[in-house]
Scaffold this motif. Structure first.
Motif, PDB file in Angstrom:
ATOM      1  N   ASP A 207      41.613  35.713  10.314  1.00  0.00           N
ATOM      2  CA  ASP A 207      41.364  36.991  10.986  1.00  0.00           C
ATOM      3  C   ASP A 207      40.402  37.872  10.199  1.00  0.00           C
ATOM      4  O   ASP A 207      40.184  39.035  10.543  1.00  0.00           O
ATOM      5  N   GLY A 208      39.833  37.335   9.113  1.00  0.00           N
ATOM      6  CA  GLY A 208      38.853  38.069   8.325  1.00  0.00           C
ATOM      7  C   GLY A 208      39.414  38.823   7.141  1.00  0.00           C
ATOM      8  O   GLY A 208      38.651  39.321   6.306  1.00  0.00           O
ATOM      9  N   THR A 209      40.724  38.924   7.025  1.00  0.00           N
ATOM     10  CA  THR A 209      41.306  39.624   5.889  1.00  0.00           C
ATOM     11  C   THR A 209      41.198  38.743   4.635  1.00  0.00           C
ATOM     12  O   THR A 209      40.995  37.538   4.715  1.00  0.00           O
ATOM     13  N   ILE A 210      41.332  39.385   3.471  1.00  0.00           N
ATOM     14  CA  ILE A 210      41.118  38.701   2.202  1.00  0.00           C
ATOM     15  C   ILE A 210      42.438  38.177   1.643  1.00  0.00           C
ATOM     16  O   ILE A 210      43.401  38.941   1.497  1.00  0.00           O
ATOM     17  N   PRO A 211      42.514  36.900   1.298  1.00  0.00           N
ATOM     18  CA  PRO A 211      43.740  36.367   0.677  1.00  0.00           C
ATOM     19  C   PRO A 211      43.985  37.031  -0.679  1.00  0.00           C
ATOM     20  O   PRO A 211      43.063  37.254  -1.461  1.00  0.00           O
ATOM     21  N   THR A 212      45.230  37.323  -0.958  1.00  0.00           N
ATOM     22  CA  THR A 212      45.559  38.027  -2.207  1.00  0.00           C
ATOM     23  C   THR A 212      45.410  37.152  -3.437  1.00  0.00           C
ATOM     24  O   THR A 212      45.374  37.660  -4.559  1.00  0.00           O
ATOM     25  N   ASP A 213      45.306  35.833  -3.258  1.00  0.00           N
ATOM     26  CA  ASP A 213      45.153  34.946  -4.407  1.00  0.00           C
ATOM     27  C   ASP A 213      43.713  34.494  -4.629  1.00  0.00           C
ATOM     28  O   ASP A 213      43.462  33.558  -5.388  1.00  0.00           O
ATOM     29  N   ASN A 214      42.742  35.158  -3.973  1.00  0.00           N
ATOM     30  CA  ASN A 214      41.340  34.873  -4.275  1.00  0.00           C
ATOM     31  C   ASN A 214      41.066  35.204  -5.740  1.00  0.00           C
ATOM     32  O   ASN A 214      41.668  36.131  -6.302  1.00  0.00           O
ATOM     33  N   PRO A 215      40.129  34.484  -6.387  1.00  0.00           N
ATOM     34  CA  PRO A 215      39.990  34.596  -7.847  1.00  0.00           C
ATOM     35  C   PRO A 215      39.511  35.947  -8.363  1.00  0.00           C
ATOM     36  O   PRO A 215      39.825  36.319  -9.495  1.00  0.00           O
ATOM     37  N   PHE A 216      38.748  36.702  -7.554  1.00  0.00           N
ATOM     38  CA  PHE A 216      38.188  37.954  -8.061  1.00  0.00           C
ATOM     39  C   PHE A 216      38.700  39.176  -7.293  1.00  0.00           C
ATOM     40  O   PHE A 216      38.097  40.240  -7.331  1.00  0.00           O
ATOM     41  N   VAL A 217      39.828  38.993  -6.610  1.00  0.00           N
ATOM     42  CA  VAL A 217      40.347  40.066  -5.768  1.00  0.00           C
ATOM     43  C   VAL A 217      40.736  41.294  -6.589  1.00  0.00           C
ATOM     44  O   VAL A 217      40.705  42.426  -6.082  1.00  0.00           O
ATOM     45  N   ASP A 218      41.071  41.119  -7.870  1.00  0.00           N
ATOM     46  CA  ASP A 218      41.459  42.245  -8.721  1.00  0.00           C
ATOM     47  C   ASP A 218      40.370  42.643  -9.720  1.00  0.00           C
ATOM     48  O   ASP A 218      40.601  43.499 -10.576  1.00  0.00           O
ATOM     49  N   SER A 219      39.189  42.015  -9.610  1.00  0.00           N
ATOM     50  CA  SER A 219      38.083  42.337 -10.521  1.00  0.00           C
ATOM     51  C   SER A 219      37.324  43.546  -9.999  1.00  0.00           C
ATOM     52  O   SER A 219      36.858  43.549  -8.844  1.00  0.00           O
ATOM     53  N   VAL A 220      37.194  44.572 -10.822  1.00  0.00           N
ATOM     54  CA  VAL A 220      36.540  45.821 -10.411  1.00  0.00           C
ATOM     55  C   VAL A 220      35.091  45.553 -10.017  1.00  0.00           C
ATOM     56  O   VAL A 220      34.323  44.954 -10.775  1.00  0.00           O
ATOM     57  N   GLY A 221      34.721  45.967  -8.813  1.00  0.00           N
ATOM     58  CA  GLY A 221      33.348  45.859  -8.336  1.00  0.00           C
ATOM     59  C   GLY A 221      32.991  44.525  -7.716  1.00  0.00           C
ATOM     60  O   GLY A 221      31.944  44.400  -7.079  1.00  0.00           O
ATOM     61  N   ALA A 222      33.831  43.517  -7.873  1.00  0.00           N
ATOM     62  CA  ALA A 222      33.518  42.193  -7.346  1.00  0.00           C
ATOM     63  C   ALA A 222      33.822  42.110  -5.852  1.00  0.00           C
ATOM     64  O   ALA A 222      34.720  42.790  -5.344  1.00  0.00           O
ATOM     65  N   GLU A 223      33.058  41.277  -5.150  1.00  0.00           N
ATOM     66  CA  GLU A 223      33.332  41.000  -3.747  1.00  0.00           C
ATOM     67  C   GLU A 223      34.610  40.163  -3.674  1.00  0.00           C
ATOM     68  O   GLU A 223      34.672  39.048  -4.210  1.00  0.00           O
ATOM     69  N   ALA A 224      35.614  40.691  -3.017  1.00  0.00           N
ATOM     70  CA  ALA A 224      36.940  40.064  -3.045  1.00  0.00           C
ATOM     71  C   ALA A 224      36.994  38.727  -2.313  1.00  0.00           C
ATOM     72  O   ALA A 224      37.916  37.933  -2.540  1.00  0.00           O
ATOM     73  N   SER A 225      36.010  38.459  -1.452  1.00  0.00           N
ATOM     74  CA  SER A 225      36.028  37.209  -0.687  1.00  0.00           C
ATOM     75  C   SER A 225      35.480  36.023  -1.475  1.00  0.00           C
ATOM     76  O   SER A 225      35.609  34.878  -1.041  1.00  0.00           O
ATOM     77  N   ILE A 226      34.892  36.251  -2.657  1.00  0.00           N
ATOM     78  CA  ILE A 226      34.248  35.169  -3.407  1.00  0.00           C
ATOM     79  C   ILE A 226      35.276  34.131  -3.855  1.00  0.00           C
ATOM     80  O   ILE A 226      36.309  34.466  -4.431  1.00  0.00           O
ATOM     81  N   TRP A 227      34.948  32.855  -3.615  1.00  0.00           N
ATOM     82  CA  TRP A 227      35.754  31.731  -4.077  1.00  0.00           C
ATOM     83  C   TRP A 227      35.059  31.004  -5.228  1.00  0.00           C
ATOM     84  O   TRP A 227      35.676  30.602  -6.189  1.00  0.00           O
ATOM     85  N   SER A 228      33.732  30.817  -5.105  1.00  0.00           N
ATOM     86  CA  SER A 228      32.923  30.251  -6.185  1.00  0.00           C
ATOM     87  C   SER A 228      31.583  30.965  -6.215  1.00  0.00           C
ATOM     88  O   SER A 228      31.187  31.612  -5.246  1.00  0.00           O
ATOM     89  N   TYR A 229      30.848  30.824  -7.328  1.00  0.00           N
ATOM     90  CA  TYR A 229      29.543  31.480  -7.443  1.00  0.00           C
ATOM     91  C   TYR A 229      28.567  30.588  -8.196  1.00  0.00           C
ATOM     92  O   TYR A 229      28.919  29.492  -8.647  1.00  0.00           O
ATOM     93  N   GLY A 230      27.308  31.054  -8.294  1.00  0.00           N
ATOM     94  CA  GLY A 230      26.277  30.220  -8.904  1.00  0.00           C
ATOM     95  C   GLY A 230      25.799  29.113  -7.984  1.00  0.00           C
ATOM     96  O   GLY A 230      25.352  28.059  -8.436  1.00  0.00           O
ATOM     97  N   ASN A 231      25.851  29.342  -6.657  1.00  0.00           N
ATOM     98  CA  ASN A 231      25.433  28.358  -5.656  1.00  0.00           C
ATOM     99  C   ASN A 231      24.124  28.817  -5.017  1.00  0.00           C
ATOM    100  O   ASN A 231      24.083  29.882  -4.412  1.00  0.00           O
TER     101      ASN A 231
END
Length: 385
Positions: A207-231
């Motif tokens: 439904d578009g909401t962000i899972p609470t166990d995403n890796p950067f969900v608690d990182s200040v300023g980070a996009e909470a939807s990110i699962w991996s980066y450097g792609n």
């Protein structure tokens, strides 16, 4: 013009097709049947051209009622039934930013489509300042009309131009949705910056909401939807439900296309590490590996221009089960990648010369389909024992 005649004309224009085997290249007969040897037994594949008038096709999916939908980058979705174009298209879709690589991109039916009717698309949303951003929305079909449209997430900030938009959509075994978004081209370090959504693979709920166990969900300023980066520019994404593995392919620059297993919170290195060089031949980076950055399962030099990807789970293709099929744009073939313990051990070029292959996918009934740019083909691979 019949399907077979159309494919034959493509083969003649492209010249003799070369099929690679464990023993090296051999010549294949021109026409719709291509003989080649798998690692376990001989198999003949009949290439059935189902449609030949696609215009920059991008994604395809199957609905629970058996219909197949194919997106065209200009913003249209064509409807197929029983492997034939019905002559109908989905109506009422949002406008798209159809510039260069941007436009209407991937499409995926919800895993429980029979129950809820949801269909998901990834597209470049156009903004008034002529910028665009990769966007995920969902809708249902009422007849051929896209109704109940819901915009789920905009992968910002919006960007000028039309380069490196990604984007694929897949669901995992738990119903989470993953989508890919390219680095937008002119600022590669976007991919290392967690404060923007570019150069990343993202994970959201259906439904578009962000899972609470995403890796950067608690990182200040980070996009909470990110699962991996450097792609860099991931135009291929596939979740193998049999092994619970998220596979990704991404374009390198000049050389260095990658096949990756995408895992939670990991950094895949672009543009700090790469097996490619700049398009002008100069050095891009002196590093091909660095601590804290993932190595690809396989990489291609020179580039084949990787696009769609799928894992063969069907029993219809003896010797292929568990192999990875990668669509190649620049080299105009499908790469059959053989792995052992997730290490590359062999590769075969299928349908060499058919055209720029944008996507390859396995249907619910176990057949392999592919779509091509320029030649505008929808083909089906029919195994003949």
């Amino acid at each position: 013009m019949s399907s077979n005649k159309h494919f034959l004309s493509i083969a003649l224009v492209a010249g003799t097709l070369s099929i690679w085997t464990a023993c090296g290249p051999k010549e294949a007969e021109q026409g719709t049947e291509q003989a080649f040897t798998t690692e376990t037994e001989k198999m003949v594949i009949k290439v059935d051209t189902l449609y030949n008038e696609l215009e920059n096709p991008w994604g395809m999916t199957w609905l629970s009622d058996g219909r197949m939908l194919i997106t065209e980058r200009k913003g249209e979705i064509l409807i197929f039934k029983d492997d034939k174009f019905t002559g109908e298209k989905v109506q009422g879709l949002p406008p798209v930013h159809n510039v260069n690589q941007a436009g209407l991109l991937d499409i995926a039916a919800h895993p429980k489509h029979a129950e809820n009717g949801w269909i998901y698309i990834a597209y470049a949303k156009h903004f008034e300042d002529s910028t665009a951003a990769t966007t995920i929305m969902r809708f249902k079909l009422e007849g051929n009309n896209a109704v109940n449209q819901e915009e789920l997430i905009v992968a910002g900030p919006s960007w000028k131009g039309g380069r490196h938009f990604g984007s694929r959509i897949v669901f995992d075994n738990e119903g989470f949705l993953y989508f890919s978004n390219g680095d937008k081209g002119n600022i590669p370090m976007n991919a290392q910056d967690l404060t923007n959504a570019h150069g990343k693979v993202h994970r959201i709920k259906d439904d578009g909401t962000i899972p609470t166990d995403n890796p950067f969900v608690d990182s200040v300023g980070a996009e909470a939807s990110i699962w991996s980066y450097g792609n860099r520019n991931p135009q291929g994404l596939f979740f193998d439900k049999a092994t619970n593995t998220l596979w990704e392919v991404e374009h390198g620059p000049k050389g260095g296309d990658e096949l990756n297993i995408i895992e939670k919170g990991k950094n895949y290195g672009w543009p700090v590490i790469s097996y490619g060089i700049n398009y002008d031949g100069t050095q891009l980076t002196q590093f091909t590996e660095k601590p804290g950055m993932e190595q690809p399962v396989h990489y291609w030099v020179p580039s084949i221009a990787t696009c769609g990807v799928t894992v063969v789970n069907s029993d219809k293709y003896p010797g292929w089960k568990g192999n990875i099929l990668v669509a190649a744009l620049a080299k105009q073939h499908i790469a059959r990648v053989v792995l052992k313990d997730n290490k590359h051990i062999a590769e075969e070029k299928l349908l060499l010369g058919i055209g720029r292959v944008r996507q390859v996918a396995e249907s619910p009934d176990g057949y392999i389909y592919a779509i091509t740019e320029a030649t505008g083909l929808l083909v089906k691979l029919l195994p003949i024992q």
